[in-house]
Design an enzyme around this catalytic site. Structure first.
Site, PDB file in Angstrom:
ATOM      1  CG  HIS A 109      11.407 -10.166  -0.327  1.00  0.00           C
ATOM      2  ND1 HIS A 109      11.958 -10.140  -1.527  1.00  0.00           N
ATOM      3  CD2 HIS A 109      10.267 -10.632  -0.413  1.00  0.00           C
ATOM      4  CE1 HIS A 109      10.916 -10.781  -2.304  1.00  0.00           C
ATOM      5  NE2 HIS A 109      10.130 -11.067  -1.469  1.00  0.00           N
ATOM      6  CG  HIS A 144       4.033  -8.886   0.001  1.00  0.00           C
ATOM      7  ND1 HIS A 144       3.252  -9.123  -1.097  1.00  0.00           N
ATOM      8  CD2 HIS A 144       4.943  -9.726  -0.129  1.00  0.00           C
ATOM      9  CE1 HIS A 144       3.885 -10.097  -1.988  1.00  0.00           C
ATOM     10  NE2 HIS A 144       4.917 -10.321  -1.663  1.00  0.00           N
ATOM     11  CE  LYS A 203       4.662  -8.432  -5.659  1.00  0.00           C
ATOM     12  NZ  LYS A 203       5.661  -9.489  -5.228  1.00  0.00           N
TER      13      LYS A 203
END
Length: 286
Positions: A156, A172, A218
């Site tokens: 993730h 990220h 995103k």
């Protein structure tokens, strides 16, 4: 939300010992271009950037042990949360190679000592390695995804996932972004700003941006830029294991940041990422 002085102090030590960090404008260069527009639908997105985010990265850094081991993990996952994950024996070996590599670095050794002092980690290195494996790499069923194990904290946060084919979640990490953009899988849409209306600085190590990936969008994602894999892994691990709250405000180097960190019911990392609150005045930094 008050500054967590204890975590700020150890974050500064991690930062000072991140010997594999790249220098903005020297080892890599980005082009922020314009601010991203408002997203109405996936097909109707105002693109604030006609060019890629990355202009240049010195890929010699990717030959370093931790970078190489990290990159080998990035193609091990199904991005669609509707697809269950299956870890092959080779992929399992790659996970342990990565953990062995980062545990040899100063930043993970500092993190380990800190967590032992706080009673959050075992002194034995193999037991600590198993703890890292459990919180980062153990598979679980993500809410809104498959009923079978389809996610992990590492996937993730560092690799990224898609939900329903329309939304990008997680993702990220700057290395994954660079490599996916280089392959033409990521379309950078422009920078975004947090509630403080602070415009990102391409010569600093933290940005917030908008992008599309694998037909999903995103709307806003933040990440450190140019830091080593071991720095992020250590910082997020410390925040996760030593924090009783979901949000911690830290001050180190030239940044005041909020580290968001959520766990699931299985006590795995569900998500963690930085939010830039402000730039701090400093006379020099690495």
């Amino acid at each position: 939300m008050e500054n967590n002085t204890d975590l700020s102090d150890v974050a500064q030590v991690l930062w000072d010992n991140d010997v594999n960090r790249l220098q903005p404008g020297i080892d890599y260069k980005i082009d922020l271009q314009d601010r991203a527009g408002q997203i109405l639908t996936n097909a109707d997105v105002t693109d604030g950037a006609g060019l890629p985010l990355f202009l240049f990265v010195n890929e010699e850094f990717f030959k370093k042990k931790t970078f190489s081991a990290f990159i080998s993990l990035l193609d091990n996952y199904e991005s669609d949360t509707r697809q269950p994950e299956i870890i092959t024996p080779e992929e399992e070996r790659e996970i342990h190679t990565f953990l062995d590599a980062v545990m040899e670095t100063p930043v993970l050794q500092i993190a380990h000592r800190y967590l032992v002092e706080k009673g959050r980690a075992k002194v034995n290195k193999e037991q600590f390695k198993q703890q890292l494996y459990d919180i980062w790499f153990s598979l679980y069923a993500r809410k809104g995804g498959s009923s079978q194990p389809d996610s992990s904290g590492f996937e993730h946060v560092f690799v990224g996932e898609t939900r329903g084919g329309r939304t990008v979640i997680g993702f990220h990490n700057w290395i994954q972004f660079y490599l996916q953009e280089k392959l033409g899988h990521v379309d950078y849409r422009g920078y975004t700003m947090e509630k403080n209306h602070l415009k990102p600085d391409e010569n600093k190590h933290l940005i917030t941006l908008q992008f599309s990936w694998k037909k999903g969008v995103k709307p806003r994602g933040s990440c450190f830029m140019g830091v080593s894999p071991e720095f992020e892994f250590a910082l997020y691990t410390i925040t996760f294991l030593s924090s009783s709250g979901r949000h911690q405000k830290l001050r180190f180097s030239q940044y005041e940041v909020e580290i968001v960190c959520h766990s699931n019911k299985y006590k795995n990392i569900e998500t963690t990422y930085p939010i830039l609150l402000q730039y701090l005045a400093v006379t020099s930094w690495r």
